[in-house]
Scaffold this motif. Sequence first.
Motif, PDB file in Angstrom:
ATOM      1  N   LEU A 274      -2.867   2.450  50.727  1.00 30.17           N
ATOM      2  CA  LEU A 274      -1.418   2.209  50.723  1.00 30.17           C
ATOM      3  C   LEU A 274      -0.885   1.951  52.130  1.00 30.17           C
ATOM      4  O   LEU A 274       0.304   1.712  52.301  1.00 30.17           O
ATOM      5  CB  LEU A 274      -0.691   3.431  50.140  1.00 30.17           C
ATOM      6  N   LYS A 275      -1.772   2.011  53.123  1.00 30.72           N
ATOM      7  CA  LYS A 275      -1.361   1.939  54.530  1.00 30.72           C
ATOM      8  C   LYS A 275      -0.240   2.947  54.803  1.00 30.72           C
ATOM      9  O   LYS A 275       0.809   2.619  55.368  1.00 30.72           O
ATOM     10  CB  LYS A 275      -0.923   0.517  54.903  1.00 30.72           C
ATOM     11  N   ALA A 276      -0.487   4.175  54.375  1.00 31.42           N
ATOM     12  CA  ALA A 276       0.497   5.248  54.558  1.00 31.42           C
ATOM     13  C   ALA A 276       0.596   5.617  56.031  1.00 31.42           C
ATOM     14  O   ALA A 276      -0.347   5.414  56.799  1.00 31.42           O
ATOM     15  CB  ALA A 276       0.077   6.474  53.742  1.00 31.42           C
TER      16      ALA A 276
ATOM     17  N   LEU B   3       5.820   6.256  54.649  1.00 36.79           N
ATOM     18  CA  LEU B   3       5.104   6.538  53.407  1.00 36.79           C
ATOM     19  C   LEU B   3       4.131   7.681  53.694  1.00 36.79           C
ATOM     20  O   LEU B   3       3.253   7.553  54.552  1.00 36.79           O
ATOM     21  CB  LEU B   3       4.366   5.284  52.930  1.00 36.79           C
ATOM     22  N   ILE B   4       4.337   8.803  53.012  1.00 31.86           N
ATOM     23  CA  ILE B   4       3.538   9.996  53.252  1.00 31.86           C
ATOM     24  C   ILE B   4       2.694  10.312  52.018  1.00 31.86           C
ATOM     25  O   ILE B   4       3.216  10.359  50.896  1.00 31.86           O
ATOM     26  CB  ILE B   4       4.448  11.226  53.521  1.00 31.86           C
ATOM     27  N   VAL B   5       1.400  10.539  52.211  1.00 34.11           N
ATOM     28  CA  VAL B   5       0.552  11.053  51.137  1.00 34.11           C
ATOM     29  C   VAL B   5       0.377  12.543  51.377  1.00 34.11           C
ATOM     30  O   VAL B   5       0.058  12.954  52.494  1.00 34.11           O
ATOM     31  CB  VAL B   5      -0.826  10.358  51.114  1.00 34.11           C
ATOM     32  N   GLN B   6       0.650  13.345  50.363  1.00 35.69           N
ATOM     33  CA  GLN B   6       0.461  14.792  50.490  1.00 35.69           C
ATOM     34  C   GLN B   6      -0.627  15.221  49.517  1.00 35.69           C
ATOM     35  O   GLN B   6      -0.674  14.734  48.395  1.00 35.69           O
ATOM     36  CB  GLN B   6       1.752  15.531  50.135  1.00 35.69           C
TER      37      GLN B   6
ATOM     38  N   LYS C  58      10.814  13.816  50.315  1.00 31.72           N
ATOM     39  CA  LYS C  58      11.479  12.632  49.767  1.00 31.72           C
ATOM     40  C   LYS C  58      12.923  12.556  50.290  1.00 31.72           C
ATOM     41  O   LYS C  58      13.401  11.483  50.659  1.00 31.72           O
ATOM     42  CB  LYS C  58      11.423  12.723  48.245  1.00 31.72           C
ATOM     43  N   LYS C  59      13.593  13.734  50.338  1.00 29.53           N
ATOM     44  CA  LYS C  59      14.992  13.764  50.774  1.00 29.53           C
ATOM     45  C   LYS C  59      15.151  13.432  52.250  1.00 29.53           C
ATOM     46  O   LYS C  59      16.232  13.055  52.705  1.00 29.53           O
ATOM     47  CB  LYS C  59      15.600  15.149  50.490  1.00 29.53           C
ATOM     48  N   GLN C  60      14.033  13.617  52.997  1.00 32.28           N
ATOM     49  CA  GLN C  60      14.062  13.217  54.406  1.00 32.28           C
ATOM     50  C   GLN C  60      14.005  11.699  54.535  1.00 32.28           C
ATOM     51  O   GLN C  60      13.975  11.157  55.640  1.00 32.28           O
ATOM     52  CB  GLN C  60      12.897  13.857  55.162  1.00 32.28           C
ATOM     53  N   GLY C  61      13.958  11.013  53.397  1.00 27.58           N
ATOM     54  CA  GLY C  61      14.002   9.554  53.437  1.00 27.58           C
ATOM     55  C   GLY C  61      12.647   8.876  53.318  1.00 27.58           C
ATOM     56  O   GLY C  61      12.527   7.676  53.522  1.00 27.58           O
ATOM     57  N   HIS C  62      11.616   9.668  52.978  1.00 30.49           N
ATOM     58  CA  HIS C  62      10.271   9.096  52.912  1.00 30.49           C
ATOM     59  C   HIS C  62       9.865   8.733  51.479  1.00 30.49           C
ATOM     60  O   HIS C  62      10.398   9.290  50.518  1.00 30.49           O
ATOM     61  CB  HIS C  62       9.249  10.086  53.480  1.00 30.49           C
ATOM     62  N   GLN C  63       8.924   7.837  51.361  1.00 32.70           N
ATOM     63  CA  GLN C  63       8.240   7.635  50.078  1.00 32.70           C
ATOM     64  C   GLN C  63       7.092   8.636  50.032  1.00 32.70           C
ATOM     65  O   GLN C  63       6.413   8.843  51.037  1.00 32.70           O
ATOM     66  CB  GLN C  63       7.695   6.209  49.996  1.00 32.70           C
ATOM     67  N   VAL C  64       6.876   9.242  48.867  1.00 27.37           N
ATOM     68  CA  VAL C  64       5.854  10.289  48.789  1.00 27.37           C
ATOM     69  C   VAL C  64       4.877  10.050  47.642  1.00 27.37           C
ATOM     70  O   VAL C  64       5.281   9.832  46.497  1.00 27.37           O
ATOM     71  CB  VAL C  64       6.482  11.692  48.608  1.00 27.37           C
ATOM     72  N   VAL C  65       3.600  10.087  47.987  1.00 19.60           N
ATOM     73  CA  VAL C  65       2.523  10.084  46.993  1.00 19.60           C
ATOM     74  C   VAL C  65       1.862  11.450  47.079  1.00 19.60           C
ATOM     75  O   VAL C  65       1.577  11.926  48.176  1.00 19.60           O
ATOM     76  CB  VAL C  65       1.492   8.981  47.291  1.00 19.60           C
ATOM     77  N   VAL C  66       1.650  12.104  45.938  1.00 18.39           N
ATOM     78  CA  VAL C  66       1.048  13.434  45.943  1.00 18.39           C
ATOM     79  C   VAL C  66      -0.300  13.385  45.232  1.00 18.39           C
ATOM     80  O   VAL C  66      -0.403  12.830  44.136  1.00 18.39           O
ATOM     81  CB  VAL C  66       1.944  14.465  45.209  1.00 18.39           C
ATOM     82  N   VAL C  67      -1.302  13.943  45.883  1.00 16.70           N
ATOM     83  CA  VAL C  67      -2.628  14.047  45.266  1.00 16.70           C
ATOM     84  C   VAL C  67      -2.890  15.519  45.002  1.00 16.70           C
ATOM     85  O   VAL C  67      -2.682  16.346  45.886  1.00 16.70           O
ATOM     86  CB  VAL C  67      -3.719  13.464  46.190  1.00 16.70           C
TER      87      VAL C  67
ATOM     88  N   GLY D   4      11.753   4.246  43.572  1.00 15.34           N
ATOM     89  CA  GLY D   4      12.323   5.546  43.928  1.00 15.34           C
ATOM     90  C   GLY D   4      11.590   6.736  43.330  1.00 15.34           C
ATOM     91  O   GLY D   4      12.058   7.870  43.396  1.00 15.34           O
ATOM     92  N   LYS D   5      10.421   6.475  42.738  1.00 14.10           N
ATOM     93  CA  LYS D   5       9.699   7.590  42.109  1.00 14.10           C
ATOM     94  C   LYS D   5       8.716   8.249  43.063  1.00 14.10           C
ATOM     95  O   LYS D   5       8.228   7.634  44.002  1.00 14.10           O
ATOM     96  CB  LYS D   5       8.918   7.073  40.898  1.00 14.10           C
TER      97      LYS D   5
END
Lengths: 412, 412
Positions: B164-166, B3-6, B30-39, B128-129
């Motif tokens: 989120l314990k990213a 889980l990555i926060v950017q 996301k395509k690398q298989g990660h969940q992504v949250v963007v700030v 998946g969002k």
Amino acid sequence: MALIVQKYGGTSVGTVERIQAVADKVIETKKQGHQVVVVVSAMSGETDRLLSLANNITQTPTPRELDVLLSTGEQATIALLSMALEEKGQAAVSYTGGQVHIRTDNEHNKARIVDIDGARVHKQLNDGKIVVIAGFQGVDEDGNITTLGRGGSDTTAVAMAAALKADECRIYTDVDGVYTADPRVVEDAQRLVSITYEEMLEMASLGSKVLQIRSVEFARKYNVNLRVLSSFKDGPGTLITDEDENMEAALISGIAHNKDEAKLTIVGVPDNPGIASKILGPIADANIEVDMIVQNVGVDNSTDFTFTVNRTDYDRALSILQKTAKSIKAKDVSGDNKIVKISVVGVGMRSHAGIASTMFKALADEGINIQMISTSEIKVSVVVAEKYLELGVRTLHTTFGLENGAITESNK
Amino acid sequence: MALIVQKYGGTSVGTVERIQAVADKVIETKKQGHQVVVVVSAMSGETDRLLSLANNITQTPTPRELDVLLSTGEQATIALLSMALEEKGQAAVSYTGGQVHIRTDNEHNKARIVDIDGARVHKQLNDGKIVVIAGFQGVDEDGNITTLGRGGSDTTAVAMAAALKADECRIYTDVDGVYTADPRVVEDAQRLVSITYEEMLEMASLGSKVLQIRSVEFARKYNVNLRVLSSFKDGPGTLITDEDENMEAALISGIAHNKDEAKLTIVGVPDNPGIASKILGPIADANIEVDMIVQNVGVDNSTDFTFTVNRTDYDRALSILQKTAKSIKAKDVSGDNKIVKISVVGVGMRSHAGIASTMFKALADEGINIQMISTSEIKVSVVVAEKYLELGVRTLHTTFGLENGAITESNK
């Protein structure tokens, strides 16, 4: 002490100077001893600026995200107006739609208000504050931001007035009230002191752009006293209320006209059951709204079918109708986008016969040919060639004695 | 799957084209298989535009209303970025600070985050969002909109990552990492592969403007892996983490400098207890922040007292100090706003003696006079004349062997 809801549109808050002028008007009302809730739109131009950003990214913005974007416009205005009020020494507090729980359904971009919780607003009013609320927006039950669609700020104001049981909802616009006819067409058109919800609905749907139809419907449903006034000059405006308040209903309230229409005719249609839906179905499927519909049954078991649409939809409607004509074996299709609809509106018609015939005779005396007729309980509309617009409206204004103000006064 | 926060700042989302480029970067992760949250921050220029509207109304905007106004900037960006993601076929959903319950205290304009509820975000990620969150803003417990103050979006990103314990919080900026010295001053400055929270805090407070101090503090407190990368070019950037991850701590991580300071001295002060607070009290009352403080006791029971302030506060501080000097019967006041602070930073200092003396000798060998000295467990700072900035930084960079990259590598 009364509770007054005031609504100012985008032009009224279009610059910092105008926001300050609105603050003065609000404070004036407060100083008269009233509690004041203000509903505002986005600064004029702001919604277009945001839309253009969105359109540079996508031609089909996600409806949910479009609402998140557009709702920032009103949010900026409430902050600026509250600052202006505070700067002038008047305590104020701003709320977004979500913050005062303007709960809507989840139809993004055209949401409908389901419920408003007025408790928070009453508390602030009782503390002596002006409450400034963002128009046009709400939240659905999951907290997603929604917008109410075009003219939504008027609806917010009326809904807020209903929820707060306000004494009056004042809509400030760029005109100073509702007139017996468009003053640009009829020089001696008179401002109406009051008008009923139903008349206003007819006026609005007939092209008088003073108020959004939806807000008038809302006001009628919840019996909100609605007043249209000018942002830029003082005056009592026009009160829109239920007809019981009229001492004596006027015969005719006004002459409305609408230049936004175009007419289409399909000729020689075999007159079978279901033919109307075969003609109008494809039009509706293309999201084209139909206004007047007239059908004449001919002698040879064939019929002519005429309807009007918004002028911007004319070309699309014509091409759809041409396809339909082939499939239902109609003789011909014709159209005319140089027409205008002129309407006589008044609750007095209900109890007075002969309005329609007076109207038709007056037009005939001027040599104006009537192409279509449509009536309701409180209005008679005719379609005539566009060139007769001014002549027709002025003739009817005089015919029904609207220029001498007598009817306006009796309409108090 | 991680889980990555950017986090993308105002420049990275400054135009529609850049927002689209950010969307591409997000989708790539996301395509690398990660969940992504963007700030995201407000588009560059937007906050200034809003501030100027406010300032045209009042010089002292109500803090609450300023937050309502400024928070619209980030709200517009989240909508636009979500639209861009959807347009590129990636499901996305935007949230304001309030919508994901970024709860803060009620210190408007500089609120501190109290709590974040990550449940809503996790649910959308599991669907998946991409989740796009407005930086810089939150709500207090009464639902009032708050903002976190300057650099607040970095803090939002780190707080979100903590909640989120990213696995990692990536801050995209206009530099591609943290360097051993400012690359504009030292040509062969090296990008650090990693650096500890404490070193980064010192670097930040010493003038390295890569990250906001607050966000680094937050990351340290909640042990969030923080990575600084470039928005505009690919690369691993610099990882900021706790020192346990370093196989062997580097002696020195980098040379920082700060040109924003000015120095003030009050000479011949009678050395009585409480004299420091008499001197610094009026400065603090004027909301001027003091950085370094040095006091020397003289032979004649009088003392010289020197401190530094931000250069923009120099004139005000000087005039306050002149008044103080009169009231406490000091001999003289002097000041210098052509100074610079140069610092050597590294956790290795803790266990290595002699860093300070190596530093002082290197500067002396170049004829650079040291005007003030201040030390902490992991840094030594000196104040020198501004003209020695480049020479001083380059000399120290070489002295501590930072240019050969060896230390950078051992810092992995």
